[in-house]
Motif scaffolding. Structure first.
Motif, mmCIF file in Angstrom:
data_model
loop_
_atom_site.group_PDB
_atom_site.id
_atom_site.type_symbol
_atom_site.label_atom_id
_atom_site.label_comp_id
_atom_site.label_asym_id
_atom_site.label_seq_id
_atom_site.Cartn_x
_atom_site.Cartn_y
_atom_site.Cartn_z
ATOM 1 N N ILE A 63 28.532 58.325 75.264
ATOM 2 C CA ILE A 63 27.203 58.940 75.403
ATOM 3 C C ILE A 63 26.267 58.390 74.339
ATOM 4 C CG2 ILE A 63 25.921 61.120 75.177
ATOM 5 C CD1 ILE A 63 28.497 62.484 76.383
ATOM 6 N N ALA A 64 26.745 58.344 73.098
ATOM 7 C CA ALA A 64 25.923 57.836 71.990
ATOM 8 C C ALA A 64 25.508 56.385 72.235
ATOM 9 C CB ALA A 64 26.693 57.956 70.672
ATOM 10 N N ASN A 65 26.466 55.548 72.611
ATOM 11 C CA ASN A 65 26.169 54.133 72.850
ATOM 12 C C ASN A 65 25.157 53.953 73.966
ATOM 13 O OD1 ASN A 65 29.454 52.678 72.049
ATOM 14 N ND2 ASN A 65 27.950 53.669 70.752
ATOM 15 N N ALA A 66 25.246 54.780 75.012
ATOM 16 C CA ALA A 66 24.281 54.719 76.109
ATOM 17 C C ALA A 66 22.877 55.101 75.640
ATOM 18 C CB ALA A 66 24.723 55.627 77.255
ATOM 19 N N MET A 67 22.805 55.833 74.525
ATOM 20 C CA MET A 67 21.517 56.232 73.943
ATOM 21 C C MET A 67 21.106 55.296 72.800
ATOM 22 S SD MET A 67 22.211 60.357 73.797
ATOM 23 C CE MET A 67 20.617 60.741 73.088
ATOM 24 N N ASP A 68 21.789 54.150 72.680
ATOM 25 C CA ASP A 68 21.562 53.189 71.591
ATOM 26 C C ASP A 68 21.837 53.786 70.213
ATOM 27 O OD1 ASP A 68 20.946 50.957 73.171
ATOM 28 O OD2 ASP A 68 18.855 51.604 73.376
ATOM 29 N N ILE A 69 22.858 54.633 70.134
ATOM 30 C CA ILE A 69 23.321 55.200 68.869
ATOM 31 C C ILE A 69 24.733 54.674 68.650
ATOM 32 C CG2 ILE A 69 23.921 57.310 67.634
ATOM 33 C CD1 ILE A 69 21.802 58.752 69.382
ATOM 34 N N TYR A 70 24.935 54.017 67.514
ATOM 35 C CA TYR A 70 26.216 53.371 67.244
ATOM 36 C C TYR A 70 26.750 53.808 65.877
ATOM 37 C CZ TYR A 70 24.581 50.533 71.060
ATOM 38 O OH TYR A 70 24.103 50.135 72.281
ATOM 39 N N ALA A 71 28.043 54.007 65.782
ATOM 40 C CA ALA A 71 28.675 54.432 64.535
ATOM 41 C C ALA A 71 28.398 53.438 63.409
ATOM 42 C CB ALA A 71 30.179 54.597 64.729
ATOM 43 N N GLU A 72 28.286 52.176 63.740
ATOM 44 C CA GLU A 72 28.079 51.140 62.721
ATOM 45 C C GLU A 72 26.682 51.208 62.107
ATOM 46 O OE1 GLU A 72 28.614 50.110 66.113
ATOM 47 O OE2 GLU A 72 30.753 50.429 65.832
ATOM 48 N N ASP A 73 25.760 51.881 62.767
ATOM 49 C CA ASP A 73 24.386 51.979 62.277
ATOM 50 C C ASP A 73 24.344 52.999 61.153
ATOM 51 O OD1 ASP A 73 21.678 52.338 61.838
ATOM 52 O OD2 ASP A 73 21.171 52.526 63.965
ATOM 53 N N GLU A 74 24.041 52.551 59.940
ATOM 54 C CA GLU A 74 24.053 53.455 58.796
ATOM 55 C C GLU A 74 23.032 54.590 58.929
ATOM 56 O OE1 GLU A 74 21.195 51.459 55.420
ATOM 57 O OE2 GLU A 74 23.270 50.814 55.493
ATOM 58 N N LEU A 75 22.075 54.459 59.822
ATOM 59 C CA LEU A 75 21.117 55.539 60.026
ATOM 60 C C LEU A 75 21.788 56.792 60.599
ATOM 61 C CD1 LEU A 75 18.008 53.609 61.392
ATOM 62 C CD2 LEU A 75 18.363 54.547 59.101
ATOM 63 N N LEU A 76 22.933 56.632 61.236
ATOM 64 C CA LEU A 76 23.655 57.779 61.778
ATOM 65 C C LEU A 76 24.105 58.726 60.670
ATOM 66 C CD1 LEU A 76 24.731 59.137 64.349
ATOM 67 C CD2 LEU A 76 26.771 57.724 64.150
ATOM 68 N N TRP A 77 24.313 58.199 59.481
ATOM 69 C CA TRP A 77 24.725 59.052 58.367
ATOM 70 C C TRP A 77 23.743 58.997 57.209
ATOM 71 C CZ3 TRP A 77 26.895 55.134 55.114
ATOM 72 C CH2 TRP A 77 27.360 54.016 55.792
ATOM 73 N N SER A 78 22.477 58.644 57.530
ATOM 74 C CA SER A 78 21.425 58.716 56.521
ATOM 75 C C SER A 78 20.117 59.238 57.117
ATOM 76 C CB SER A 78 21.195 57.338 55.887
ATOM 77 O OG SER A 78 20.704 56.426 56.853
ATOM 78 N N ASP A 79 20.165 59.686 58.369
ATOM 79 C CA ASP A 79 18.982 60.193 59.062
ATOM 80 C C ASP A 79 19.461 61.240 60.067
ATOM 81 O OD1 ASP A 79 16.805 60.533 60.881
ATOM 82 O OD2 ASP A 79 16.043 58.564 60.361
ATOM 83 N N THR A 80 18.831 62.384 60.088
ATOM 84 C CA THR A 80 19.296 63.471 60.956
ATOM 85 C C THR A 80 18.872 63.329 62.410
ATOM 86 O OG1 THR A 80 17.378 64.893 60.532
ATOM 87 C CG2 THR A 80 19.238 65.076 59.001
ATOM 88 N N ARG A 81 17.927 62.454 62.699
ATOM 89 C CA ARG A 81 17.416 62.342 64.075
ATOM 90 C C ARG A 81 18.495 61.953 65.083
ATOM 91 N NH1 ARG A 81 12.563 58.361 63.095
ATOM 92 N NH2 ARG A 81 14.081 57.660 61.578
ATOM 93 N N TYR A 82 19.468 61.168 64.675
ATOM 94 C CA TYR A 82 20.459 60.659 65.610
ATOM 95 C C TYR A 82 21.398 61.750 66.121
ATOM 96 C CZ TYR A 82 18.460 56.263 64.356
ATOM 97 O OH TYR A 82 17.560 55.251 64.174
ATOM 98 N N VAL A 83 21.912 62.588 65.216
ATOM 99 C CA VAL A 83 22.771 63.678 65.696
ATOM 100 C C VAL A 83 21.944 64.715 66.447
ATOM 101 C CG1 VAL A 83 24.666 63.404 64.061
ATOM 102 C CG2 VAL A 83 22.745 64.851 63.471
ATOM 103 N N ARG A 84 20.706 64.908 66.051
ATOM 104 C CA ARG A 84 19.830 65.826 66.785
ATOM 105 C C ARG A 84 19.609 65.321 68.213
ATOM 106 N NH1 ARG A 84 17.078 69.442 63.326
ATOM 107 N NH2 ARG A 84 17.069 68.817 61.156
#
Length: 138
Positions: A32-53
């Motif tokens: 689901i995340a990858n389909a939304m262009d959200i990837y674990a390797e992207d450091e923004l996932l753990w430095s920005d709250t928008r991605y989990v939101r």
């Protein structure tokens, strides 16, 4: 009780936390995340709250608008994303995502880190959260 989701990538705590909230496997949530262009390797996932939101919002889950400073475990809502292991690198904030739950008066944390002996934690003094995001309607 239930089996918590463990992250399958070093930087997959945001994906695993969303999976723990939504009752999905890591692989389901990662797809689901990858389909939304959200990837674990992207450091923004753990430095920005928008991605989990975004991940949670995609599933119809409402979150608090802002991050709330952590004051005490007893003051937390029954379900929240917590930022622990807060640190800075080159002036940028980073953290590890975990999920706080209170069921039938019993509080615990689902920590997706693969190195833990148990991913259901009650060692509250060891975690030292910085802030939290309330999860509503789950």
């Amino acid at each position: 009780m239930f089996k918590p989701v463990v992250q399958e990538e070093v930087s997959g705590c945001g994906i695993a936390s969303a999976a723990n909230i939504l009752g999905k496997t890591y692989q389901e949530m990662k797809a689901i995340a990858n389909a939304m262009d959200i990837y674990a390797e992207d450091e923004l996932l753990w430095s920005d709250t928008r991605y989990v939101r975004r991940l949670l919002g995609h599933a119809g889950v409402e979150t608090s608008v802002d991050e709330t400073p952590f004051e005490s475990w007893s003051a937390l809502p029954d379900l929240a994303l917590l930022a622990i292991k807060h640190h800075q690198e080159n002036g940028k904030d980073f953290w590890h995502w975990v999920v706080f739950k209170r069921l039938e008066g019993k509080a615990f944390v689902l920590d997706s880190a693969s190195y833990l002996p148990s991913n259901i934690r009650t060692d509250f003094d060891e975690m030292q959260p910085r802030w939290f995001i309330e999860i509503k309607g789950v």
